[in-house]
Design a protein around this motif. Structure first.
Motif, PDB file in Angstrom:
ATOM      1  N   SER A  63       6.830  20.526 -24.321  1.00 55.01           N
ATOM      2  CA  SER A  63       7.736  20.760 -25.384  1.00 55.01           C
ATOM      3  C   SER A  63       8.367  19.338 -25.904  1.00 55.01           C
ATOM      4  N   LEU A  64       8.705  18.625 -24.986  1.00 54.79           N
ATOM      5  CA  LEU A  64       9.273  17.464 -25.511  1.00 54.79           C
ATOM      6  C   LEU A  64       8.341  16.590 -26.341  1.00 54.79           C
ATOM      7  N   PHE A  65       7.126  16.623 -25.739  1.00 49.88           N
ATOM      8  CA  PHE A  65       5.884  15.718 -26.601  1.00 49.88           C
ATOM      9  C   PHE A  65       5.830  16.331 -27.906  1.00 49.88           C
ATOM     10  N   THR A 117      12.228  -1.788 -23.892  1.00 52.40           N
ATOM     11  CA  THR A 117      11.171  -1.890 -22.604  1.00 52.40           C
ATOM     12  C   THR A 117      11.974  -1.508 -21.464  1.00 52.40           C
ATOM     13  N   ILE A 118      13.287  -1.417 -21.338  1.00 49.89           N
ATOM     14  CA  ILE A 118      13.894  -0.951 -20.124  1.00 49.89           C
ATOM     15  C   ILE A 118      13.897   0.567 -20.043  1.00 49.89           C
ATOM     16  N   ILE A 119      14.255   1.006 -21.265  1.00 42.76           N
ATOM     17  CA  ILE A 119      14.011   2.673 -21.315  1.00 42.76           C
ATOM     18  C   ILE A 119      12.965   3.088 -21.003  1.00 42.76           C
ATOM     19  N   SER A 120      11.788   2.378 -21.548  1.00 36.12           N
ATOM     20  CA  SER A 120      10.398   2.841 -21.421  1.00 36.12           C
ATOM     21  C   SER A 120       9.987   2.876 -19.767  1.00 36.12           C
ATOM     22  N   ILE A 121      10.641   1.960 -19.044  1.00 35.04           N
ATOM     23  CA  ILE A 121      10.114   1.438 -17.857  1.00 35.04           C
ATOM     24  C   ILE A 121      10.850   2.772 -16.949  1.00 35.04           C
ATOM     25  N   VAL A 122      12.162   2.849 -17.247  1.00 36.22           N
ATOM     26  CA  VAL A 122      12.881   4.087 -16.639  1.00 36.22           C
ATOM     27  C   VAL A 122      12.243   5.360 -16.841  1.00 36.22           C
ATOM     28  N   MET A 129      10.583   7.874 -13.864  1.00 35.39           N
ATOM     29  CA  MET A 129      11.042   9.248 -13.623  1.00 35.39           C
ATOM     30  C   MET A 129       9.905  10.343 -13.698  1.00 35.39           C
ATOM     31  N   ILE A 130       8.950   9.890 -14.544  1.00 36.51           N
ATOM     32  CA  ILE A 130       7.804  10.870 -14.814  1.00 36.51           C
ATOM     33  C   ILE A 130       6.650  10.718 -13.536  1.00 36.51           C
ATOM     34  N   SER A 178      13.137   5.029 -28.497  1.00 38.11           N
ATOM     35  CA  SER A 178      13.985   4.290 -27.415  1.00 38.11           C
ATOM     36  C   SER A 178      15.322   5.535 -27.316  1.00 38.11           C
ATOM     37  N   LYS A 179      15.505   5.931 -28.544  1.00 34.47           N
ATOM     38  CA  LYS A 179      16.790   7.056 -28.602  1.00 34.47           C
ATOM     39  C   LYS A 179      16.163   8.249 -27.715  1.00 34.47           C
ATOM     40  N   PHE A 180      14.909   8.814 -28.197  1.00 33.43           N
ATOM     41  CA  PHE A 180      14.435   9.971 -27.634  1.00 33.43           C
ATOM     42  C   PHE A 180      14.131   9.775 -26.047  1.00 33.43           C
ATOM     43  N   TYR A 181      13.414   8.686 -25.829  1.00 35.24           N
ATOM     44  CA  TYR A 181      13.085   8.401 -24.318  1.00 35.24           C
ATOM     45  C   TYR A 181      14.599   8.314 -23.687  1.00 35.24           C
ATOM     46  N   PHE A 182      15.622   7.665 -24.158  1.00 33.36           N
ATOM     47  CA  PHE A 182      16.710   7.621 -23.249  1.00 33.36           C
ATOM     48  C   PHE A 182      17.343   9.126 -23.120  1.00 33.36           C
ATOM     49  N   LEU A 183      17.315   9.925 -24.196  1.00 30.82           N
ATOM     50  CA  LEU A 183      17.819  11.341 -23.512  1.00 30.82           C
ATOM     51  C   LEU A 183      16.906  12.087 -22.773  1.00 30.82           C
ATOM     52  N   GLU A 184      15.449  11.851 -23.173  1.00 31.82           N
ATOM     53  CA  GLU A 184      14.486  12.612 -22.198  1.00 31.82           C
ATOM     54  C   GLU A 184      14.496  12.059 -20.760  1.00 31.82           C
TER      55      GLU A 184
END
Length: 213
Positions: free
Chosen positions: A168-170, A54-59, A63-64, A131-137
Motif C-alpha cells: 500500500s505504501l509503495f 541519505t540518512i533517512i534512506s539508511i534508517v 527498519m525494513i 525523503s519526506k515520504f520515507y521519513f513518515l514511512e
C-alpha cells in the motif's frame, strides 16, 4: 535441556539509533526544524538535502531489514560463508545488505535515467519528496518493528499485514510521484511510465525474489 533466552537488545539499539539519526537530520541539517516544518518544506528552502535524504534512506533500510529478517527462510550459503570482521552474516545482516545494495543500485540507475532523458533538474524535487515520504514511512516501520519483537503476535498473520502495508505504501508513493503538483517525474508521459515500471516495480520484485527465493 538448557533453554537459551532470546535477547532483542539489538532491536532496541536499531530503534534508538534511528531516532537519534532523525534528531540529527532535524536539528543539524534542517536548522532545528520540527517535523511539521520538515514535511512542509519547499524545494527552494531545502537545506542539506543530500545528507538528510541519505540518512533517512539508511534508517528506512534498517527498519525494513529489521521487519523482514524475522520472515526470511534462510541465508544463502554464499552469503553465510562470508565473514565480516570475524562475524557470520545473520538474517538481519543479509536483509540489510540486500536492501542497501538495492537502494544504491536503484538510485544510481535513477540518476542515469533522469540525466539521459534530459530531466536532471527534477532530481532535487524527487529527493525532497521521497525523503519526506520515507521519513513518515520509517516512523511507522519503527512502531511496527517494536510491536513485532516486544509483543506476542501471530507471526503468520503479522507477516501478511506487513506485506499489505508495504504494498500500500509503495502504491501511495508512486501516486504521489505522479500527481504531485511539483515536477518530480520526467515531463513526458512515456518516460513516467518507463520510470515507474523499470525503476520502481521491477527492482522491488527482484529484491523480493532474492530475499524469499
Amino acid at each position: 535441556m538448557v533453554r537459551i533466552a532470546e535477547h532483542n537488545d539489538w532491536v532496541v539499539y536499531c530503534i534508538l539509533g534511528s531516532i537519534f539519526a532523525y534528531i540529527i537530520v532535524l536539528s543539524v541539517f534542517n536548522r532545528d526544524a520540527n517535523i511539521k516544518d520538515f514535511l512542509t518544506q519547499k524545494i527552494e528552502d531545502s537545506n542539506n538535502l543530500t545528507p538528510s535524504w541519505t540518512i533517512i534512506s539508511i534508517v528506512r533500510s534498517v527498519m525494513i531489514s529489521l521487519l523482514l529478517s524475522q520472515f526470511i527462510p534462510i541465508v544463502p550459503k554464499f552469503v553465510s560463508d562470508l565473514q565480516l570482521f570475524g562475524f557470520q552474516i545473520n538474517k538481519f545482516g543479509f536483509a540489510f545488505l540486500a536492501v542497501l545494495a538495492f537502494e544504491v543500485i536503484k538510485n544510481i540507475l535513477t540518476f542515469l535515467f533522469y540525466n539521459s532523458v534530459g530531466d536532471g533538474k527534477n532530481l532535487k524535487g524527487l529527493a525532497l519528496i521521497s525523503s519526506k515520504f520515507y521519513f513518515l514511512e520509517s516512523i511507522g516501520l519503527i512502531i511496527a518493528g517494536f510491536a513485532l519483537y516486544f509483543y506476542p503476535l501471530d507471526l503468520v498473520q503479522y507477516f501478511y499485514v506487513i506485506i499489505i502495508i508495504l504494498i500500500s505504501l509503495f502504491v501511495l508513493k508512486n501516486l504521489i510521484y505522479i500527481f504531485h503538483n511539483q515536477a518530480i517525474l520526467p515531463e513526458k508521459w512515456y518516460y513516467k511510465f518507463l520510470y515507474i515500471c523499470t525503476l520502481q516495480i521491477v527492482p522491488v520484485l527482484v529484491l523480493w525474489k532474492f530475499l524469499f527465493y
